[in-house]
Scaffold this motif. Structure first.
Motif, PDB file in Angstrom:
ATOM      1  N   GLU A 115       0.812  -1.207   0.000  1.00 23.39           N
ATOM      2  CA  GLU A 115       0.000   0.000   0.000  1.00 23.39           C
ATOM      3  C   GLU A 115       0.856   1.271   0.000  1.00 23.39           C
ATOM      4  O   GLU A 115       0.357   2.357  -0.298  1.00 23.39           O
ATOM      5  N   LEU A 116       2.135   1.156   0.373  1.00 25.06           N
ATOM      6  CA  LEU A 116       2.986   2.318   0.557  1.00 25.06           C
ATOM      7  C   LEU A 116       3.920   2.512  -0.633  1.00 25.06           C
ATOM      8  O   LEU A 116       4.416   1.551  -1.213  1.00 25.06           O
ATOM      9  N   GLY A 117       4.168   3.789  -0.978  1.00 28.09           N
ATOM     10  CA  GLY A 117       5.128   4.113  -2.018  1.00 28.09           C
ATOM     11  C   GLY A 117       6.518   4.298  -1.442  1.00 28.09           C
ATOM     12  O   GLY A 117       6.698   4.456  -0.233  1.00 28.09           O
ATOM     13  N   PRO A 118       7.558   4.307  -2.294  1.00 29.01           N
ATOM     14  CA  PRO A 118       8.941   4.382  -1.815  1.00 29.01           C
ATOM     15  C   PRO A 118       9.288   5.705  -1.138  1.00 29.01           C
ATOM     16  O   PRO A 118      10.260   5.763  -0.380  1.00 29.01           O
ATOM     17  N   LEU A 119       8.525   6.765  -1.388  1.00 31.95           N
ATOM     18  CA  LEU A 119       8.810   8.064  -0.783  1.00 31.95           C
ATOM     19  C   LEU A 119       7.788   8.461   0.269  1.00 31.95           C
ATOM     20  O   LEU A 119       7.793   9.610   0.736  1.00 31.95           O
ATOM     21  N   ASP A 120       6.930   7.552   0.654  1.00 33.77           N
ATOM     22  CA  ASP A 120       5.872   7.912   1.600  1.00 33.77           C
ATOM     23  C   ASP A 120       6.420   8.394   2.936  1.00 33.77           C
ATOM     24  O   ASP A 120       5.778   9.197   3.614  1.00 33.77           O
ATOM     25  N   ASN A 121       7.582   7.894   3.366  1.00 35.88           N
ATOM     26  CA  ASN A 121       8.148   8.324   4.649  1.00 35.88           C
ATOM     27  C   ASN A 121       9.253   9.362   4.479  1.00 35.88           C
ATOM     28  O   ASN A 121      10.011   9.621   5.410  1.00 35.88           O
ATOM     29  N   ASP A 122       9.344   9.962   3.294  1.00 43.72           N
ATOM     30  CA  ASP A 122      10.356  10.986   3.034  1.00 43.72           C
ATOM     31  C   ASP A 122       9.669  12.290   2.659  1.00 43.72           C
ATOM     32  O   ASP A 122       9.451  12.582   1.484  1.00 43.72           O
ATOM     33  N   LEU A 123       9.301  13.065   3.671  1.00 43.87           N
ATOM     34  CA  LEU A 123       8.611  14.332   3.428  1.00 43.87           C
ATOM     35  C   LEU A 123       9.519  15.358   2.768  1.00 43.87           C
ATOM     36  O   LEU A 123       9.040  16.370   2.261  1.00 43.87           O
ATOM     37  N   PHE A 124      10.819  15.081   2.778  1.00 47.37           N
ATOM     38  CA  PHE A 124      11.768  15.979   2.134  1.00 47.37           C
ATOM     39  C   PHE A 124      11.696  15.867   0.614  1.00 47.37           C
ATOM     40  O   PHE A 124      12.024  16.812  -0.098  1.00 47.37           O
ATOM     41  N   ARG A 125      11.213  14.723   0.133  1.00 45.51           N
ATOM     42  CA  ARG A 125      11.209  14.501  -1.316  1.00 45.51           C
ATOM     43  C   ARG A 125       9.842  14.183  -1.897  1.00 45.51           C
ATOM     44  O   ARG A 125       9.623  14.315  -3.095  1.00 45.51           O
ATOM     45  N   ASN A 126       8.880  13.749  -1.077  1.00 44.90           N
ATOM     46  CA  ASN A 126       7.645  13.197  -1.653  1.00 44.90           C
ATOM     47  C   ASN A 126       6.715  14.239  -2.269  1.00 44.90           C
ATOM     48  O   ASN A 126       5.731  13.879  -2.920  1.00 44.90           O
ATOM     49  N   PHE A 127       7.014  15.538  -2.070  1.00 41.97           N
ATOM     50  CA  PHE A 127       6.190  16.572  -2.690  1.00 41.97           C
ATOM     51  C   PHE A 127       7.032  17.552  -3.507  1.00 41.97           C
ATOM     52  O   PHE A 127       6.499  18.450  -4.161  1.00 41.97           O
ATOM     53  N   ALA A 128       8.356  17.365  -3.456  1.00 44.30           N
ATOM     54  CA  ALA A 128       9.265  18.308  -4.112  1.00 44.30           C
ATOM     55  C   ALA A 128       9.114  18.251  -5.628  1.00 44.30           C
ATOM     56  O   ALA A 128       9.011  17.177  -6.210  1.00 44.30           O
ATOM     57  N   LYS A 129       9.090  19.432  -6.239  1.00 40.57           N
ATOM     58  CA  LYS A 129       8.941  19.522  -7.691  1.00 40.57           C
ATOM     59  C   LYS A 129      10.089  20.294  -8.340  1.00 40.57           C
ATOM     60  O   LYS A 129      10.628  19.873  -9.364  1.00 40.57           O
ATOM     61  N   ASP A 130      10.468  21.427  -7.740  1.00 38.75           N
ATOM     62  CA  ASP A 130      11.467  22.305  -8.354  1.00 38.75           C
ATOM     63  C   ASP A 130      12.666  22.539  -7.454  1.00 38.75           C
ATOM     64  O   ASP A 130      13.395  23.514  -7.629  1.00 38.75           O
ATOM     65  N   GLY A 131      12.875  21.680  -6.475  1.00 40.33           N
ATOM     66  CA  GLY A 131      13.992  21.860  -5.550  1.00 40.33           C
ATOM     67  C   GLY A 131      13.680  21.249  -4.202  1.00 40.33           C
ATOM     68  O   GLY A 131      12.658  20.576  -4.019  1.00 40.33           O
ATOM     69  N   ASP A 132      14.560  21.481  -3.239  1.00 43.22           N
ATOM     70  CA  ASP A 132      14.383  20.936  -1.898  1.00 43.22           C
ATOM     71  C   ASP A 132      13.488  21.842  -1.061  1.00 43.22           C
ATOM     72  O   ASP A 132      13.448  23.060  -1.275  1.00 43.22           O
ATOM     73  N   PRO A 133      12.779  21.271  -0.092  1.00 42.87           N
ATOM     74  CA  PRO A 133      12.023  22.110   0.846  1.00 42.87           C
ATOM     75  C   PRO A 133      12.958  23.011   1.643  1.00 42.87           C
ATOM     76  O   PRO A 133      14.146  22.703   1.819  1.00 42.87           O
ATOM     77  N   ILE A 134      12.432  24.109   2.126  1.00 45.16           N
ATOM     78  CA  ILE A 134      13.193  25.038   2.953  1.00 45.16           C
ATOM     79  C   ILE A 134      13.063  24.621   4.411  1.00 45.16           C
ATOM     80  O   ILE A 134      11.966  24.304   4.876  1.00 45.16           O
ATOM     81  N   GLY A 135      14.187  24.622   5.119  1.00 46.39           N
ATOM     82  CA  GLY A 135      14.120  24.334   6.543  1.00 46.39           C
ATOM     83  C   GLY A 135      15.200  23.387   7.007  1.00 46.39           C
ATOM     84  O   GLY A 135      15.999  22.872   6.222  1.00 46.39           O
ATOM     85  N   GLU A 136      15.214  23.167   8.316  1.00 49.74           N
ATOM     86  CA  GLU A 136      16.192  22.292   8.946  1.00 49.74           C
ATOM     87  C   GLU A 136      15.827  20.828   8.712  1.00 49.74           C
ATOM     88  O   GLU A 136      14.743  20.374   9.076  1.00 49.74           O
TER      89      GLU A 136
END
Length: 248
Positions: free
Chosen positions: A61-82
């Motif tokens: 049921e789970l995708g390979p990036l489901d537990n990686d919030l740093f990458r699972n929504f990124a489109k044009d670069g990395d998220p901002i933050g620590e």
């Protein structure tokens, strides 16, 4: 948050939850409780078979990036933050691991804003951060996810109330009707003593069990800090679950 693991040949005794550690339903310091507190006797509703037996979750049921919030929504670069890693174990009241538990997590971005239509905070939306994910615990009850540390944000409770940085988490049994919901905070956050929601919990030890500890041993050197937060489902050291104040 863990208790000593019992001997494998020992039959463990069930330890009921200490209800004096839970906040009363009416806690005026948290304004919303005035409207949400119980005013009428509870009604007992019998769950149907479909509510207690399904659906059953599995690895497929789970995708390979489901537990990686740093990458699972990124489109044009990395998220901002620590960058941070959150990890821990899901345990029962006798410190035994609970495998195959679906753990969901959702949070504000590094500026303290949720990706939600009703969030009107002036902080910017991060186009590369969705703020939600999920994972399954392994055979030893372990879970982990990567994300950015959420920012604090103001909310309309009293004149100048702010929520500390926190991540919402829920754990499921074998179906959606078996869901427990909690919030995790970060060690050393100066806003924790001022949080009106945490202030509703009368037991200081129960409040402390909601705070994740810095774990330098699990960091990625020169890259990502780590925090550990174990989730205890029952017993005297149980995690406080906001949707099951009567016990779980």
């Amino acid at each position: 948050m863990t208790e000593r693991r019992p001997d494998v040949n020992h039959v463990s005794e069930f330890i009921p939850r200490d209800m004096t550690a839970h906040p009363p339903s009416l806690t005026p310091v948290y304004k919303t409780s005035v409207f949400r507190s119980q005013r009428f006797p509870l009604l007992s509703l019998q769950n149907s078979l479909t509510e207690v037996t399904g659906p059953v979750f599995g690895q497929h049921e789970l995708g390979p990036l489901d537990n990686d919030l740093f990458r699972n929504f990124a489109k044009d670069g990395d998220p901002i933050g620590e960058r941070i890693i959150v990890h821990g174990r899901v345990l029962d009241g006798n410190a035994r691991p609970v495998p195959g538990v679906l753990v969901e997590f959702w949070q504000a971005n590094a500026s303290g804003r949720y990706r939600h239509v009703n969030d009107r905070y002036e902080a910017p939306i991060d186009p590369n951060f969705g703020g939600c994910g999920r994972c399954l615990t392994d055979a030893e009850g372990r879970y982990h996810f990567r994300t950015v540390k959420p920012g604090p944000y103001p909310y309309r409770n009293r004149g100048n109330d702010w929520r500390p940085a926190h991540i919402h988490l829920s754990v499921f049994g074998t179906g959606f009707a078996q869901r427990l919901i909690s919030q995790m905070y970060f060690e050393g956050d100066p806003l924790i003593p001022h949080d009106s929601i945490l202030a509703t919990i009368p037991d200081p030890a129960a409040r402390e069990r909601l705070v994740a500890r810095l774990d330098l041993g699990a960091t990625i050197p020169l890259h990502t800090l780590a925090y550990r937060w174990d989730i205890v489902l029952r017993g005297s050291r149980s995690t406080l679950f906001e949707n099951r104040l009567e016990g779980n």
